[in-house]
Design a protein around this motif. Structure first.
Motif, PDB file in Angstrom:
ATOM      1  N   ILE A 493     -19.640   2.596  -7.895  1.00 19.36           N
ATOM      2  CA  ILE A 493     -19.313   1.833  -8.986  1.00 19.36           C
ATOM      3  C   ILE A 493     -20.486   0.177  -8.934  1.00 19.36           C
ATOM      4  N   VAL A 494     -19.675  -0.052  -7.916  1.00 19.60           N
ATOM      5  CA  VAL A 494     -20.046  -1.900  -7.327  1.00 19.60           C
ATOM      6  C   VAL A 494     -20.972  -1.913  -7.197  1.00 19.60           C
ATOM      7  N   ILE A 495     -21.049  -0.710  -6.407  1.00 25.35           N
ATOM      8  CA  ILE A 495     -22.954  -0.935  -5.222  1.00 25.35           C
ATOM      9  C   ILE A 495     -23.792  -0.737  -6.294  1.00 25.35           C
ATOM     10  N   TYR A 496     -23.549   0.064  -7.274  1.00 24.85           N
ATOM     11  CA  TYR A 496     -24.321   0.559  -8.253  1.00 24.85           C
ATOM     12  C   TYR A 496     -24.810  -0.593  -9.304  1.00 24.85           C
ATOM     13  N   THR A 497     -23.342  -1.124  -9.856  1.00 23.66           N
ATOM     14  CA  THR A 497     -24.521  -2.309 -10.640  1.00 23.66           C
ATOM     15  C   THR A 497     -25.012  -3.292  -9.603  1.00 23.66           C
ATOM     16  N   LEU A 498     -24.333  -3.554  -8.275  1.00 18.79           N
ATOM     17  CA  LEU A 498     -24.601  -4.937  -8.450  1.00 18.79           C
ATOM     18  C   LEU A 498     -26.550  -4.354  -7.386  1.00 18.79           C
ATOM     19  N   LYS A 499     -27.273  -3.497  -8.277  1.00 21.03           N
ATOM     20  CA  LYS A 499     -28.280  -2.581  -8.212  1.00 21.03           C
ATOM     21  C   LYS A 499     -29.384  -2.782  -6.415  1.00 21.03           C
ATOM     22  N   VAL A 500     -28.812  -2.106  -5.006  1.00 20.73           N
ATOM     23  CA  VAL A 500     -28.822  -1.899  -4.161  1.00 20.73           C
ATOM     24  C   VAL A 500     -30.310  -0.897  -4.836  1.00 20.73           C
ATOM     25  N   ASN A 501     -31.652  -1.517  -4.663  1.00 25.28           N
ATOM     26  CA  ASN A 501     -32.231  -0.324  -3.839  1.00 25.28           C
ATOM     27  C   ASN A 501     -32.677   0.980  -2.864  1.00 25.28           C
ATOM     28  N   GLU A 502     -31.775   0.800  -1.744  1.00 29.46           N
ATOM     29  CA  GLU A 502     -31.544   1.840  -0.994  1.00 29.46           C
ATOM     30  C   GLU A 502     -30.070   3.073  -1.467  1.00 29.46           C
ATOM     31  N   VAL A 503     -29.681   2.546  -2.471  1.00 34.59           N
ATOM     32  CA  VAL A 503     -28.439   3.658  -3.179  1.00 34.59           C
ATOM     33  C   VAL A 503     -29.768   4.925  -3.611  1.00 34.59           C
ATOM     34  N   LYS A 504     -30.471   4.570  -4.088  1.00 36.49           N
ATOM     35  CA  LYS A 504     -31.560   5.518  -5.176  1.00 36.49           C
ATOM     36  C   LYS A 504     -32.059   6.258  -4.275  1.00 36.49           C
ATOM     37  N   TRP A 505     -32.445   5.592  -2.535  1.00 35.74           N
ATOM     38  CA  TRP A 505     -33.313   6.213  -1.610  1.00 35.74           C
ATOM     39  C   TRP A 505     -31.765   7.112  -1.324  1.00 35.74           C
ATOM     40  N   LEU A 506     -30.938   7.202  -1.175  1.00 37.24           N
ATOM     41  CA  LEU A 506     -29.935   7.568  -0.175  1.00 37.24           C
ATOM     42  C   LEU A 506     -29.071   8.367  -1.043  1.00 37.24           C
ATOM     43  N   PHE A 507     -29.362   8.440  -2.344  1.00 36.22           N
ATOM     44  CA  PHE A 507     -29.208   9.670  -3.721  1.00 36.22           C
ATOM     45  C   PHE A 507     -30.097  11.161  -3.219  1.00 36.22           C
ATOM     46  N   GLU A 508     -31.556   9.895  -3.529  1.00 32.58           N
ATOM     47  CA  GLU A 508     -32.396  11.215  -3.442  1.00 32.58           C
ATOM     48  C   GLU A 508     -32.576  12.107  -2.289  1.00 32.58           C
ATOM     49  N   ASN A 509     -31.914  11.757  -1.257  1.00 31.30           N
ATOM     50  CA  ASN A 509     -32.545  12.444   0.115  1.00 31.30           C
ATOM     51  C   ASN A 509     -31.498  13.273   0.159  1.00 31.30           C
ATOM     52  N   SER A 510     -30.424  12.345   0.087  1.00 26.98           N
ATOM     53  CA  SER A 510     -28.901  13.872  -0.396  1.00 26.98           C
ATOM     54  C   SER A 510     -29.236  14.700  -1.171  1.00 26.98           C
ATOM     55  N   LYS A 511     -30.009  14.855  -2.677  1.00 32.03           N
ATOM     56  CA  LYS A 511     -30.269  16.056  -3.118  1.00 32.03           C
ATOM     57  C   LYS A 511     -31.116  17.024  -2.191  1.00 32.03           C
ATOM     58  N   ILE A 512     -32.291  16.404  -1.692  1.00 30.39           N
ATOM     59  CA  ILE A 512     -33.014  17.229  -1.103  1.00 30.39           C
ATOM     60  C   ILE A 512     -32.098  17.697   0.054  1.00 30.39           C
ATOM     61  N   ALA A 513     -31.025  17.245   0.786  1.00 36.76           N
ATOM     62  CA  ALA A 513     -30.393  17.583   1.714  1.00 36.76           C
ATOM     63  C   ALA A 513     -29.932  18.937   1.467  1.00 36.76           C
ATOM     64  N   LEU A 514     -28.841  18.939  -0.356  1.00 36.27           N
ATOM     65  CA  LEU A 514     -28.299  19.883  -0.706  1.00 36.27           C
ATOM     66  C   LEU A 514     -28.857  20.941  -1.227  1.00 36.27           C
ATOM     67  N   SER A 515     -30.195  20.823  -1.663  1.00 39.20           N
ATOM     68  CA  SER A 515     -31.451  21.880  -1.906  1.00 39.20           C
ATOM     69  C   SER A 515     -31.495  22.447  -0.818  1.00 39.20           C
ATOM     70  N   LYS A 516     -31.892  21.628   0.650  1.00 36.31           N
ATOM     71  CA  LYS A 516     -32.176  22.741   1.509  1.00 36.31           C
ATOM     72  C   LYS A 516     -30.906  23.173   2.043  1.00 36.31           C
ATOM     73  N   PHE A 517     -29.441  22.825   2.167  1.00 36.88           N
ATOM     74  CA  PHE A 517     -28.746  23.935   2.492  1.00 36.88           C
ATOM     75  C   PHE A 517     -28.412  24.918   1.651  1.00 36.88           C
ATOM     76  N   LYS A 518     -28.477  24.614   0.271  1.00 37.18           N
ATOM     77  CA  LYS A 518     -28.241  25.619  -0.462  1.00 37.18           C
ATOM     78  C   LYS A 518     -29.296  26.806  -0.160  1.00 37.18           C
TER      79      LYS A 518
END
Length: 523
Positions: A493-518
């Motif tokens: 919550i805190v890191i998202y509130t602080l608006k760190v751009n890399e959080v979005k990149w990590l989230f997108e790559n996590s979705k890709i990883a989960l999709s591949k795993f599925k």
């Protein structure tokens, strides 16, 4: 995205999954050993008995594997698969024969070796270590063959099987625990030999599918064999200097109280499981990009993705460091404390883990920077900087062990990780020019602030939330899970509130990883 990039991305993702599975299974092995032997002198002796064959000679054999791959590919291009297969057989038999000779010599001189290296051991531990070393020395025969098969499979684009060899290996060692009443710790030492043999057997069917044919060939006059032997030394120096740290740590720990070596070993295993999985995941995603940008001379893109990877590691490793630092005892209790692993063992291991955790970011960034140098085809610089870092580590260990005992050895390892990062960054800037780390510093400050908020949250939860069950293990596990969950939510919550751009990149790559795993699971 090109076909090659897709292939590399898929391969690296599968390797990450296989690595996670292998590490978890390997960690289960350590948990079982801990439950049976705790931090006793028997386990100290087993770890010490593996040190020379498992660290020093493993570095030599791994160096052969490293030099094998480019030579094998050269032969395939110049002279074809048949000639390359002959090279595989020559390498296999020559290295196995050399390993057999070393094993016999090591077995004969094991009492002298133990007396020389582990002077701090009492007579009982020296005798046991010597007898165990006479067994463990023989696994280098199969370790050498294992490395050759791994290199052969990797050269033929099979990257997953070489990682999965740890599964049968760990299964055999875990099974050996049930023979404790008959052979005691000797059963585990024997299991290590059988475990490495199982690695070779596991890979042979896959190697045959890739065209491997077993032929007896001892021709050492072959030009490619001679070339491999010439290339081994510099590679060995680069890899063995890092392994030297383990020798120094164990040597100094042998003068400390009983269980110090075991405690360091348990903490290192947990330490490696925590940081290496995340480090390997980021490396797997970023490495193909770095290689492509360097090859196409896109320096700005290269630097951009390097900074992106470092920032991503900051966002992951900083909260893990804070979390492990304050929850080290609870983590060790849940993972290890059972059977012979008592409160004293927890105290020793958690202390080491606490100081190891301080180096998480350093370990991870060091791995990324090493990969960066490999991507620009420079393997000499990491070797040189590694040698400097080792001597710094030895000096720190000698000083810190006097004040902090075995915890000082863990702290020295953490500090030298950041020394390595500094040396590698300095060399990288000289090689590719100025890199703007201003954004990384901002991300670091934001991550530290969010982690402090996380620590406050965990402290409050520990004070006011406690769930009691009839079973102590269940109680500890539930409460630790609640504390970690609340801390993770707070940090997010805190890191998202602080608006760190890399959080979005990590989230997108996590979705890709989960999709591949599925996709892998459903196929």
């Amino acid at each position: 995205m090109s076909d090659n990039t897709k292939k590399i991305t898929k391969a690296t993702f599968l390797v990450v999954l296989a690595t996670i599975l292998s590490k978890i299974f390997g960690f289960l092995r350590e948990v079982v050993l801990g439950a049976v032997y705790g931090t006793s002198y028997k386990l100290d002796s087993l770890i010490a008995a593996q040190l020379l064959p498992g660290v020093f000679f493993a570095s030599i054999l791994a160096s052969f594997s490293t030099t094998f791959i480019p030579i094998y590919n050269e032969i395939v291009v110049k002279e074809g698969k048949e000639k390359a297969n002959k090279f595989v057989n020559k390498s296999l038999f020559l290295i196995s024969t050399c390993a057999l000779f070393i094993a016999v010599v090591g077995c004969i001189f094991s009492p002298f070796i133990v007396d020389l290296i582990f002077r701090g051991f009492d007579l009982q531990r020296k005798v046991l270590t010597s007898s165990l070393m006479q067994i463990t020395f023989f696994y280098i025969i199969f370790l050498g063959a294992n490395y050759i098969f791994q290199a052969f499979l990797q050269s033929n684009e099979n990257f997953v099987v070489p990682v999965l060899v740890g599964l049968p290996f760990n299964a055999i060692i875990i099974f050996s625990i049930f023979l404790k009443d008959f052979l005691d710790i000797s059963a585990v030492a024997t299991a290590f030999v059988l475990g490495y043999f199982s690695m070779v057997l596991f890979q042979i069917p896959f190697a045959k599918k890739k065209g491997f044919k077993l032929e007896v060939d001892f021709n050492i006059k072959d030009e490619y064999i001679q070339k491999m032997f010439k290339l081994v030394l510099p590679v060995f120096i680069g890899s063995s200097v890092i392994s030297l740290n383990s020798f120094v740590d164990r040597y100094l720990a042998s003068y400390l109280q009983e269980g110090s070596i075991s405690a360091l070993n348990y903490a290192e295993k947990l330490n490696g499981l925590v940081y290496s999985i995340f480090s390997a995941s980021i490396s797997a995603v970023i490495y193909p990009y770095l290689s492509r940008f360097f090859s196409s001379n896109q320096k700005e893109e290269f630097k951009k993705y390097l900074i992106l990877s470092i920032n991503s590691l900051i966002l992951i490793m900083i909260p893990i460091t804070f979390g492990v630092f304050i929850l080290n005892t609870e983590i060790v209790q849940v993972v290890y404390e059972r059977g012979a692993f008592d409160k004293k063992s927890t105290y020793l291991t958690s202390g080491a883990l606490m100081f190891f955790s301080l180096g998480y970011l350093g370990y991870a960034v060091r791995d990324i920077l090493s990969r960066t140098f490999y991507s620009i085809q420079d393997t000499l610089t990491p070797m040189k900087n590694g040698i400097i870092a080792v001597f710094v580590n030895i000096g720190l260990n000698i000083i810190l062990v006097r004040f902090l005992q075995h915890k000082g050895l863990a702290l020295g390892t953490s500090v030298v990780a950041y020394v390595s990062v500094f040396l590698l960054l300095r060399s990288l800037i000289r090689k590719i020019g100025k890199i703007n780390f201003k954004n990384s510093f901002i991300v670091l400050l934001k991550s530290i602030f969010a982690s402090i908020c996380m620590v406050i949250t965990i402290t409050v939860v520990k004070r006011f939330v406690y769930i009691q069950t009839p079973h102590i293990f269940l109680t500890r596990t539930i409460n630790l899970a609640i504390q970690i969950f609340c801390g993770a939510i707070s940090y997010s919550i805190v890191i998202y509130t602080l608006k760190v751009n890399e959080v979005k990149w990590l989230f997108e790559n996590s979705k890709i990883a989960l999709s591949k795993f599925k996709d892998l699971v459903t196929k």
